[in-house]
Design a protein around this motif. Sequence first.
Motif, PDB file in Angstrom:
ATOM      1  N   PRO A  36      35.661  45.581  44.296  1.00 44.12           N
ATOM      2  CA  PRO A  36      36.560  46.849  43.840  1.00 44.12           C
ATOM      3  C   PRO A  36      37.485  46.600  43.058  1.00 44.12           C
ATOM      4  CG  PRO A  36      37.329  45.958  46.182  1.00 44.12           C
ATOM      5  CD  PRO A  36      35.734  45.400  45.662  1.00 44.12           C
ATOM      6  N   THR A  37      37.760  47.253  41.958  1.00 42.95           N
ATOM      7  CA  THR A  37      38.785  46.946  40.849  1.00 42.95           C
ATOM      8  C   THR A  37      40.217  46.866  41.418  1.00 42.95           C
ATOM      9  OG1 THR A  37      37.520  48.465  39.248  1.00 42.95           O
ATOM     10  CG2 THR A  37      39.751  47.911  38.591  1.00 42.95           C
ATOM     11  N   PRO A  38      40.933  45.550  41.074  1.00 43.03           N
ATOM     12  CA  PRO A  38      42.008  45.229  41.698  1.00 43.03           C
ATOM     13  C   PRO A  38      43.314  45.808  41.039  1.00 43.03           C
ATOM     14  CG  PRO A  38      41.528  43.410  40.370  1.00 43.03           C
ATOM     15  CD  PRO A  38      40.391  44.478  40.467  1.00 43.03           C
ATOM     16  N   ASN A  44      43.762  44.316  45.847  1.00 41.23           N
ATOM     17  CA  ASN A  44      43.085  45.456  46.669  1.00 41.23           C
ATOM     18  C   ASN A  44      43.662  46.086  47.643  1.00 41.23           C
ATOM     19  OD1 ASN A  44      40.427  43.518  45.259  1.00 41.23           O
ATOM     20  ND2 ASN A  44      40.662  45.765  44.805  1.00 41.23           N
ATOM     21  N   GLN A  47      42.546  49.188  49.407  1.00 41.95           N
ATOM     22  CA  GLN A  47      41.192  49.112  49.714  1.00 41.95           C
ATOM     23  C   GLN A  47      41.130  48.102  51.151  1.00 41.95           C
ATOM     24  OE1 GLN A  47      41.587  48.254  46.553  1.00 41.95           O
ATOM     25  NE2 GLN A  47      40.595  49.240  45.116  1.00 41.95           N
ATOM     26  N   SER A  56      37.242  47.443  56.795  1.00 39.63           N
ATOM     27  CA  SER A  56      37.350  47.574  55.329  1.00 39.63           C
ATOM     28  C   SER A  56      36.380  47.040  54.624  1.00 39.63           C
ATOM     29  CB  SER A  56      38.840  47.111  54.821  1.00 39.63           C
ATOM     30  OG  SER A  56      39.651  47.699  55.376  1.00 39.63           O
ATOM     31  N   ILE A  60      33.285  48.127  52.030  1.00 35.55           N
ATOM     32  CA  ILE A  60      33.055  47.394  50.650  1.00 35.55           C
ATOM     33  C   ILE A  60      31.543  46.769  50.580  1.00 35.55           C
ATOM     34  CG2 ILE A  60      33.691  45.601  49.143  1.00 35.55           C
ATOM     35  CD1 ILE A  60      36.675  46.010  50.218  1.00 35.55           C
ATOM     36  N   ILE A  70      36.990  40.196  46.484  1.00 35.22           N
ATOM     37  CA  ILE A  70      38.397  41.093  46.660  1.00 35.22           C
ATOM     38  C   ILE A  70      39.611  40.426  46.148  1.00 35.22           C
ATOM     39  CG2 ILE A  70      37.623  42.215  48.791  1.00 35.22           C
ATOM     40  CD1 ILE A  70      39.069  40.061  50.419  1.00 35.22           C
ATOM     41  N   HIS A  71      40.701  40.838  46.088  1.00 36.83           N
ATOM     42  CA  HIS A  71      41.905  40.206  45.440  1.00 36.83           C
ATOM     43  C   HIS A  71      42.956  40.660  46.499  1.00 36.83           C
ATOM     44  CE1 HIS A  71      39.751  40.547  41.686  1.00 36.83           C
ATOM     45  NE2 HIS A  71      40.272  39.513  41.342  1.00 36.83           N
ATOM     46  N   LYS A  76      42.169  35.616  44.183  1.00 38.14           N
ATOM     47  CA  LYS A  76      40.899  36.130  44.224  1.00 38.14           C
ATOM     48  C   LYS A  76      39.906  35.489  45.437  1.00 38.14           C
ATOM     49  CE  LYS A  76      38.079  34.890  40.969  1.00 38.14           C
ATOM     50  NZ  LYS A  76      37.474  34.564  39.565  1.00 38.14           N
TER      51      LYS A  76
END
Length: 493
Positions: A36-38, A44, A47, A56, A60, A70-71, A76
């Motif tokens: 997912p875009t952080p 994230n 999310q 969660s 994803i 994920i971030h 990261k």
Amino acid sequence: MEFLGWPTILLLVCISCLLIAAWRSTSQRGKEPPGPTPIPIIGNAFQLNPRDLMQSFKEISKKYGPIFTIHLGPQKAVVLYGYDIVKEALIDNGEVFSGRGNLPLFDKVFKGMGIVTSNGESWRQLRRFALTTLRDFGMGKRGIEEQIQEEARFLVERIRNTHEKPFNPTTFLMHAVSNIICSVVFGDRFEYEDKKFLDLIEILDENEKHQNRIQTQVCLYNFFPTILDYLPGPHKKLIKSVDKVDAFITEIIRAHQESFDPSCPRDFMDAFINKMQQEKGNSYFTVESLIRTALDLFLAGTGTTSTTLRYGFLILLKHPEVEEKIHKEIDRVVGRDRSPCMADRSQLPYTDAVIHEIQRFIDFIPVNLPHAVTKDTMFRGYFIPKDTMIFPLLSPILQDCKEFPNPEKFDPGHFLNANGTFRKSNYFMPFSAGKRVCAGEGLARMEIFLFLTSILQNFTLKPVVARKDIDISPIVTSISNIPRPYEVSFIPR
């Protein structure tokens, strides 16, 4: 050419070279795992539900597959979801994935030292020394088995003295389990009435309560460590309580140093002090690393096993038919006149299956402790840079519906063959796997088996509420799944 000027031309050439080098580097490295875009700074956060990270991650994974990025704030991390990919990473590529990802909360508590959170040569030397020394002092041998049997007899007598009155078994179980690791690491068990020991157990109990509060969740604290460091809350209390355990261990180290005899090491701590004196100047064996290593062994050797036993008895309260089958099997194989021993386990397949199912069902550390890759690596077609944090999730493995039909249901049949013999499963990974597998796995499995069978040999569990009202769903945290508080009466058989 004259119009642009040589300085301008030179600048354009340099920029072009840099862009080409960057493009070649990216194309050679390959793409990193998707995700997912952080959002800048917070990553994230929106999310990921810190109260239920596994749900969660499941959502994803449905979109991005078994490997995704994920971030956690600006940091990261790569998540591995499922048995095949976790096995491929931790076992088939064990050395590459043997690093320890250092989360801010870990750094605060363990300072990157000891066995659990260290990396590189420090981790290799400390882990090798710990495993060898623990074996020398009886880990996995009959000597430690006899100590557990003796402690189990003390525990049974203590329970008998409750005279069937209901009570919360947390403290009793924590005392007994803690005494085993104390005898190995510190050289002696503690009497249950010992004031310092009682204070220590109270600190451990406080730790668990602090860990259940949202401020100390792995996800939230590691999103905003700098901010939370300036705010009051349970995360501060957790760190202070660990400092108290540090002080307790430091006092024992001081006493060991004063009475140390290199010709006759009494315990793990003496062996470590001996190593320090033999290899003066070795930065891996210092008083500070001894404190952290002892802290690792003590916390891991107390909390995980005692919580598993506590959760196990709650599950048996909910399922009296399971408890009754265990009683019958123990009566048939062991009887009432001697203590259960490890040699009995192969003759107690149903009891063994129940213990495995307890560990599978409670899914104690669902996210697993973070790993890290030790070098740039290509994995499943994706590039993962050196030191990237890795979360090889355990929950999807222990809850795999193909390996364990109806995984949300407690069913000892998950570990039984059709003929009633015990069924092994490669998916049984409550202690993780690979080079970072729990160093105390053998001790923990021995303790769980001997304490549980000794108690059920002598007592029947009686709930204080209607069985339909017993809730065996966990209190979900980002760190671990723990049982809800309960009371039980132990009725002599």
